[in-house]
Write a protein that holds these residues in place. Structure first.
Motif, PDB file in Angstrom:
ATOM      1  N   ALA A  67       8.457   1.076  -2.679  1.00  0.00           N
ATOM      2  CA  ALA A  67       8.316   1.487  -1.443  1.00  0.00           C
ATOM      3  C   ALA A  67       7.327   2.478  -1.082  1.00  0.00           C
ATOM      4  N   PHE A  68       6.431   2.434  -0.304  1.00  0.00           N
ATOM      5  CA  PHE A  68       5.302   3.219  -0.004  1.00  0.00           C
ATOM      6  C   PHE A  68       5.575   4.612   0.214  1.00  0.00           C
ATOM      7  N   ILE A  84       1.625   0.843  -5.948  1.00  0.00           N
ATOM      8  CA  ILE A  84       1.529   0.341  -7.314  1.00  0.00           C
ATOM      9  C   ILE A  84       1.827   1.992  -7.947  1.00  0.00           C
ATOM     10  N   VAL A  85       2.761   1.883  -8.912  1.00  0.00           N
ATOM     11  CA  VAL A  85       3.198   3.117  -9.710  1.00  0.00           C
ATOM     12  C   VAL A  85       2.926   2.814 -11.027  1.00  0.00           C
ATOM     13  N   THR A  90       0.952 -16.953  -4.975  1.00  0.00           N
ATOM     14  CA  THR A  90       1.542 -16.513  -3.545  1.00  0.00           C
ATOM     15  C   THR A  90       2.012 -15.215  -3.639  1.00  0.00           C
ATOM     16  N   LEU A  91       2.549 -14.668  -4.738  1.00  0.00           N
ATOM     17  CA  LEU A  91       3.218 -13.629  -5.093  1.00  0.00           C
ATOM     18  C   LEU A  91       2.127 -12.413  -4.862  1.00  0.00           C
ATOM     19  N   ASN A  92       0.955 -12.856  -5.736  1.00  0.00           N
ATOM     20  CA  ASN A  92      -0.005 -11.813  -5.874  1.00  0.00           C
ATOM     21  C   ASN A  92      -0.748 -11.377  -4.312  1.00  0.00           C
ATOM     22  N   LYS A  93      -0.943 -12.532  -3.670  1.00  0.00           N
ATOM     23  CA  LYS A  93      -1.598 -12.262  -2.373  1.00  0.00           C
ATOM     24  C   LYS A  93      -0.751 -11.710  -1.391  1.00  0.00           C
ATOM     25  N   THR A  94       0.644 -12.003  -1.667  1.00  0.00           N
ATOM     26  CA  THR A  94       1.739 -11.071  -0.760  1.00  0.00           C
ATOM     27  C   THR A  94       1.727  -9.466  -1.074  1.00  0.00           C
ATOM     28  N   LEU A  95       1.946  -9.390  -2.331  1.00  0.00           N
ATOM     29  CA  LEU A  95       1.789  -7.802  -2.626  1.00  0.00           C
ATOM     30  C   LEU A  95       0.699  -7.158  -2.523  1.00  0.00           C
ATOM     31  N   THR A 110      -2.040  -3.192   1.008  1.00  0.00           N
ATOM     32  CA  THR A 110      -3.064  -2.807   2.060  1.00  0.00           C
ATOM     33  C   THR A 110      -2.553  -2.353   3.228  1.00  0.00           C
ATOM     34  N   ARG A 111      -1.319  -2.632   3.737  1.00  0.00           N
ATOM     35  CA  ARG A 111      -0.672  -2.198   5.008  1.00  0.00           C
ATOM     36  C   ARG A 111       0.230  -0.891   4.547  1.00  0.00           C
TER      37      ARG A 111
END
Length: 263
Positions: A105-106, A91-92, A75-80, A85-86
């Protein structure tokens, strides 16, 4: 639920993530943006986003997000992935731990401890970039004969030769590397005032390298960097240099602890 009314805030502490009730005024001030996010994100996605935002410019590891949210890994992987995507998060990669992913944060940029600052490109130390800066600085100092770090910094900003922004501390690091490589040396207008430090190129005749006789007192002198022909510390007044020229044994400099020029 508190998370549904935007009253719950996740903050980072020394022992992990904690939940905190938002101040009413703060909650109202951010209600517009929060409402927009809540309209397109589920409660689980909002909580994960808050955890990531709470990490600030330091970012947060996947394991810490899992511990803070108690979500199942899938669930966490899908959420991230959805938040990425949005463009809510990104990812850094850290130069210190290249195999691990940090989430941030983006809209934020990572700290230098994570990104490596201007010296790293794609998590690799950019030797070519450093070498180019060294060349430019060396050329400038040779042309000026003597230059301060402030002058070097101003020169680099004026020519705009590099796309990467360099802070004054970055410039000083490159200058220090040239000193360690024995390309330039410190020049003290006042040997007792560090603010008067300038830099000049080391000539081949005066360069103390691996082939320079180690018996020469200058090679181990602790105040060599403050020695100049017109300074208070000078070869003209150095008794140890005189003794060496007279083929007499010079006293070891690391035992000097007293006298008018003790440091």
């Amino acid at each position: 639920l508190l998370s549904e009314t935007d009253r719950l805030e996740i903050v980072r502490s020394a022992d992990g993530m904690r939940y905190k009730l938002k101040d009413i005024e703060t909650s109202r001030a951010g209600s517009g943006e929060a409402s927009q996010e809540q309209s397109i994100l589920t409660n689980e996605q909002m909580i994960v986003l808050q955890v990531v935002r709470a990490s600030g410019t330091s970012g947060v590891w996947l394991r810490d997000i899992k511990n803070a949210t108690s979500l199942q890994q899938q669930t966490l992987n899908k959420t991230l992935k959805l938040l990425e995507t949005r463009k809510f998060v990104k990812i850094v990669k850290s130069v210190q731990q290249k195999t691990k992913k940090l989430y941030m944060a983006f809209e934020l940029e990572p700290t230098r401890d994570i990104s490596g600052g201007p010296w790293y490109t794609d998590q690799e130390f950019d030797t070519e970039f450093v070498t180019e800066i060294q060349k430019v600085i060396m050329q400038f100092i040779k042309q000026k004969k003597i230059a301060s770090a402030i002058e070097v910094d101003a020169m680099l900003k004026s020519i705009k030769a590099f796309k990467v922004h360099l802070e004054f501390e970055d410039v000083q690091l490159v200058i220090n590397s040239l000193i360690f490589d024995n390309k330039i040396e410190r020049y003290y207008q006042n040997p007792f005032d560090d603010a008067s430090i300038k830099y000049k190129a080391v000539t081949e005749e005066l360069s103390i390298g691996a082939s320079f006789p180690k018996t020469v007192p200058c090679a181990t002198c602790p105040v060599r960097s403050r020695c100049s022909s017109n300074g208070l510390i000078s070869p003209d007044t150095c008794i140890y240099f005189d003794r060496w020229l007279e083929n007499k044994e010079a006293a070891p400099f690391h035992h000097i602890s007293s006298g008018p020029l003790s440091f």
